[in-house]
Write a protein that holds these residues in place. Structure first.
Motif, PDB file in Angstrom:
ATOM      1  N   ALA A 201      -0.669  -2.320   8.988  1.00  0.00           N
ATOM      2  CA  ALA A 201       0.365  -1.570  10.001  1.00  0.00           C
ATOM      3  C   ALA A 201      -0.581  -1.059  10.972  1.00  0.00           C
ATOM      4  CB  ALA A 201       1.142  -0.358   9.179  1.00  0.00           C
ATOM      5  N   LYS A 202      -0.196  -1.286  12.237  1.00  0.00           N
ATOM      6  CA  LYS A 202      -0.638  -0.822  13.476  1.00  0.00           C
ATOM      7  C   LYS A 202       0.325  -0.846  14.586  1.00  0.00           C
ATOM      8  CE  LYS A 202      -2.794  -4.914  15.443  1.00  0.00           C
ATOM      9  NZ  LYS A 202      -3.924  -5.572  16.308  1.00  0.00           N
ATOM     10  N   ASN A 203       1.814  -0.632  14.283  1.00  0.00           N
ATOM     11  CA  ASN A 203       2.532  -0.463  15.481  1.00  0.00           C
ATOM     12  C   ASN A 203       2.696   0.553  16.158  1.00  0.00           C
ATOM     13  OD1 ASN A 203       4.284  -2.609  13.979  1.00  0.00           O
ATOM     14  ND2 ASN A 203       5.162  -0.880  12.530  1.00  0.00           N
ATOM     15  N   GLY A 204       2.344   0.239  17.526  1.00  0.00           N
ATOM     16  CA  GLY A 204       2.090   1.216  18.513  1.00  0.00           C
ATOM     17  C   GLY A 204       3.136   1.981  19.019  1.00  0.00           C
ATOM     18  N   PHE A 205       4.332   1.287  19.026  1.00  0.00           N
ATOM     19  CA  PHE A 205       5.642   2.255  19.192  1.00  0.00           C
ATOM     20  C   PHE A 205       6.665   2.187  18.243  1.00  0.00           C
ATOM     21  CE2 PHE A 205       4.632  -2.028  21.310  1.00  0.00           C
ATOM     22  CZ  PHE A 205       5.692  -2.888  20.542  1.00  0.00           C
ATOM     23  N   SER A 206       7.603   3.017  18.349  1.00  0.00           N
ATOM     24  CA  SER A 206       8.614   2.930  17.469  1.00  0.00           C
ATOM     25  C   SER A 206       9.854   2.199  17.589  1.00  0.00           C
ATOM     26  CB  SER A 206       9.261   4.599  17.414  1.00  0.00           C
ATOM     27  OG  SER A 206      10.123   4.646  18.387  1.00  0.00           O
ATOM     28  N   GLN A 207      10.578   1.779  16.534  1.00  0.00           N
ATOM     29  CA  GLN A 207      11.716   0.933  16.684  1.00  0.00           C
ATOM     30  C   GLN A 207      12.668   1.667  17.558  1.00  0.00           C
ATOM     31  OE1 GLN A 207      12.554   1.257  12.536  1.00  0.00           O
ATOM     32  NE2 GLN A 207      12.098  -0.665  12.157  1.00  0.00           N
ATOM     33  N   TYR A 208      12.914   2.775  17.775  1.00  0.00           N
ATOM     34  CA  TYR A 208      13.826   3.429  18.615  1.00  0.00           C
ATOM     35  C   TYR A 208      13.420   3.050  20.062  1.00  0.00           C
ATOM     36  CZ  TYR A 208      16.186   7.283  21.311  1.00  0.00           C
ATOM     37  OH  TYR A 208      16.807   7.769  22.268  1.00  0.00           O
ATOM     38  N   ASP A 209      11.740   3.148  20.207  1.00  0.00           N
ATOM     39  CA  ASP A 209      11.532   2.920  21.615  1.00  0.00           C
ATOM     40  C   ASP A 209      11.797   1.654  22.107  1.00  0.00           C
ATOM     41  OD1 ASP A 209      10.329   5.432  21.738  1.00  0.00           O
ATOM     42  OD2 ASP A 209       8.468   4.803  20.877  1.00  0.00           O
ATOM     43  N   VAL A 210      11.640   0.465  21.252  1.00  0.00           N
ATOM     44  CA  VAL A 210      12.036  -0.878  21.697  1.00  0.00           C
ATOM     45  C   VAL A 210      13.594  -1.033  22.166  1.00  0.00           C
ATOM     46  CG1 VAL A 210      11.663  -3.308  21.103  1.00  0.00           C
ATOM     47  CG2 VAL A 210      10.160  -1.548  19.997  1.00  0.00           C
ATOM     48  N   LEU A 211      14.354  -0.597  21.040  1.00  0.00           N
ATOM     49  CA  LEU A 211      15.923  -0.498  21.424  1.00  0.00           C
ATOM     50  C   LEU A 211      16.105   0.221  22.849  1.00  0.00           C
ATOM     51  CD1 LEU A 211      18.578  -1.071  20.412  1.00  0.00           C
ATOM     52  CD2 LEU A 211      18.742   0.956  19.385  1.00  0.00           C
ATOM     53  N   VAL A 212      15.524   1.253  22.952  1.00  0.00           N
ATOM     54  CA  VAL A 212      15.982   1.922  24.330  1.00  0.00           C
ATOM     55  C   VAL A 212      15.333   0.880  25.454  1.00  0.00           C
ATOM     56  CG1 VAL A 212      15.054   4.206  25.770  1.00  0.00           C
ATOM     57  CG2 VAL A 212      15.669   4.233  23.530  1.00  0.00           C
ATOM     58  N   LEU A 213      14.054   0.502  25.391  1.00  0.00           N
ATOM     59  CA  LEU A 213      13.648  -0.500  26.337  1.00  0.00           C
ATOM     60  C   LEU A 213      14.558  -1.640  26.750  1.00  0.00           C
ATOM     61  CD1 LEU A 213      11.352  -1.485  28.410  1.00  0.00           C
ATOM     62  CD2 LEU A 213      10.434  -2.738  26.375  1.00  0.00           C
ATOM     63  N   PHE A 214      15.150  -2.217  25.534  1.00  0.00           N
ATOM     64  CA  PHE A 214      15.765  -3.330  25.632  1.00  0.00           C
ATOM     65  C   PHE A 214      17.286  -2.955  26.246  1.00  0.00           C
ATOM     66  CE2 PHE A 214      19.453  -6.255  24.154  1.00  0.00           C
ATOM     67  CZ  PHE A 214      18.855  -7.512  24.514  1.00  0.00           C
ATOM     68  N   LEU A 215      18.016  -1.728  25.902  1.00  0.00           N
ATOM     69  CA  LEU A 215      19.169  -1.419  26.533  1.00  0.00           C
ATOM     70  C   LEU A 215      18.975  -1.080  28.071  1.00  0.00           C
ATOM     71  CD1 LEU A 215      20.678   0.620  23.644  1.00  0.00           C
ATOM     72  CD2 LEU A 215      21.392  -1.803  24.335  1.00  0.00           C
ATOM     73  N   SER A 216      17.740  -0.488  28.164  1.00  0.00           N
ATOM     74  CA  SER A 216      17.488  -0.085  29.688  1.00  0.00           C
ATOM     75  C   SER A 216      17.315  -1.173  30.628  1.00  0.00           C
ATOM     76  CB  SER A 216      16.237   1.056  29.868  1.00  0.00           C
ATOM     77  OG  SER A 216      15.317   0.494  29.204  1.00  0.00           O
ATOM     78  N   LEU A 217      16.607  -2.228  30.121  1.00  0.00           N
ATOM     79  CA  LEU A 217      16.380  -3.402  30.844  1.00  0.00           C
ATOM     80  C   LEU A 217      17.738  -4.276  31.221  1.00  0.00           C
ATOM     81  CD1 LEU A 217      12.911  -4.840  29.547  1.00  0.00           C
ATOM     82  CD2 LEU A 217      13.542  -3.979  31.752  1.00  0.00           C
ATOM     83  N   TYR A 218      18.324  -4.421  29.965  1.00  0.00           N
ATOM     84  CA  TYR A 218      19.340  -5.546  30.247  1.00  0.00           C
ATOM     85  C   TYR A 218      21.112  -4.850  29.970  1.00  0.00           C
ATOM     86  CZ  TYR A 218      15.261  -8.313  29.374  1.00  0.00           C
ATOM     87  OH  TYR A 218      13.962  -8.637  29.678  1.00  0.00           O
ATOM     88  N   GLY A 219      20.941  -3.787  29.645  1.00  0.00           N
ATOM     89  CA  GLY A 219      22.497  -3.086  29.186  1.00  0.00           C
ATOM     90  C   GLY A 219      23.289  -3.304  30.357  1.00  0.00           C
ATOM     91  N   VAL A 220      22.911  -3.104  31.491  1.00  0.00           N
ATOM     92  CA  VAL A 220      23.930  -3.170  32.458  1.00  0.00           C
ATOM     93  C   VAL A 220      24.476  -4.942  32.623  1.00  0.00           C
ATOM     94  CG1 VAL A 220      24.003  -3.492  35.070  1.00  0.00           C
ATOM     95  CG2 VAL A 220      22.731  -1.758  33.902  1.00  0.00           C
ATOM     96  N   ILE A 221      23.635  -5.953  32.485  1.00  0.00           N
ATOM     97  CA  ILE A 221      24.253  -7.297  32.517  1.00  0.00           C
ATOM     98  C   ILE A 221      24.496  -7.822  31.221  1.00  0.00           C
ATOM     99  CG2 ILE A 221      22.773  -7.644  34.544  1.00  0.00           C
ATOM    100  CD1 ILE A 221      20.743  -9.231  32.942  1.00  0.00           C
TER     101      ILE A 221
END
Length: 327
Positions: free
Chosen positions: A48-68
């Motif tokens: 295991a060497k996850n550099g960011f949390s699952q929540y962080d990835v979800l927030v990134l996806f929604l902030s990038l593509y949530g509008v479209i």
């Protein structure tokens, strides 16, 4: 149209086969090249060497593509003869959300698949835009709506390119606490000067050769790509920003004791080992979970010269904090 679709499918299939052949037989960088079972690397906590949390990835996806996303869904359903687009779209989305079921999702780089999925999300979203424009009756309204739509997205892209790093203007930057360790706030940022690239690779090679497999390397999040590529597992790379909320680890405190106390609170679990009892006389090369810090030479403060420096190159310095943290 049928001929073009077959041609596109053949071209995509060719490059997919070439990619898979390289990935499976020639790759010496990703986790596929590790001398370990494929599934074990993905699920075993030892890797295991996850550099960011699952929540962080979800927030990134929604902030990038949530509008479209609504436009994407409609376009994905309504676009005819688009199977050659839908298949890669589904593949990129599956890997983008691999963190839902894969414990060691960092090896599958979901954040990069997320960026790739953006191309397909945009294509289907733009198709929905064309459907909306086509339903407008007035030519003037059509032109005004089209111009406004294009101007908004073009301006958004230009601002992302030219604004200085750290300026809050994009949707992901509004959630920078979760997203900045994965996605840059703007393109006006470079993790490392080109002249220092080779020196950093040599420094990581030194780590791979001279540190134990259980070692933890502490450094800035901006170098995570380099360490993801070249640091040999199961060594772990930990962001110093997650420890001190500062871009310079050693400058966070003014004395060694306070600095060591911060690291000990954050990384004390790294010192545990079920098979041995820690001692200053124990050979730490293979038996302990050593803790090292890598930093730029010009950021190393004079009042920390008492810390054990184990490696120094023209631009980088590595010091061993195991005795301070684990005793």
């Amino acid at each position: 149209m049928a001929y073009k679709n077959k041609l596109l499918f053949a071209i995509n299939s060719f490059f997919l086969i070439i990619f898979l052949m390289y990935f499976l037989f020639l790759d010496d960088i990703t986790f596929i090249s590790l001398d370990a079972n494929f599934m074990e690397v993905l699920v075993n906590s030892g890797y295991a060497k996850n550099g960011f949390s699952q929540y962080d990835v979800l927030v990134l996806f929604l902030s990038l593509y949530g509008v479209i996303l609504p436009f994407f869904v409609i376009g994905f359903v309504k676009m005819p003869n688009s199977m050659f687009l839908k298949i890669p779209t589904l593949i990129t989305l599956i890997f983008s959300f691999s963190w839902i079921i894969i414990p060691n999702y960092n090896y599958l780089v979901p954040e990069r698949w997320m960026i790739l999925s953006g191309f397909f999300i945009s294509i289907f979203g733009f198709y929905t835009f064309l459907i909306i424009v086509d339903r407008l009756k007035s030519p003037i309204i059509k032109k005004l709506f089209s111009f406004s739509f294009m101007l908004t997205f073009v301006s958004y892209g230009i601002l992302f390119v030219i604004l200085p790093y750290g300026v809050i203007f994009s949707i992901p930057s509004l959630f920078h606490t979760q997203t900045e360790s994965i996605f840059p706030l703007s393109m006006s940022f470079n993790s490392l000067e080109i002249s220092k690239n080779n020196d950093l690779v040599k420094s990581i090679d030194w780590v791979n050769t001279n540190t134990g497999n259980n070692s933890t390397i502490v450094g800035t999040k901006h170098w995570r790509g380099w360490f993801n590529l070249f640091l040999e597992a199961p060594r772990q790379y930990v962001f110093n920003e997650d420890i001190t909320k500062s871009s310079n680890l050693l400058s966070y405190e003014k004395n060694t004791i306070a600095f060591a106390s911060i690291l000990k609170n954050k990384l004390s679990y790294e010192c545990k080992d079920n098979d041995i009892e820690f001692s200053n006389t124990v050979n730490r090369i293979e038996k302990e979970q050593n803790i090292y810090v890598i930093d730029l030479v010009d950021k190393f403060p004079i009042h920390y010269q008492s810390i054990h420096i184990v490696y120094q190159s023209k631009y980088f310095i590595i010091y061993d904090l195991t005795n301070i943290i684990c005793t």
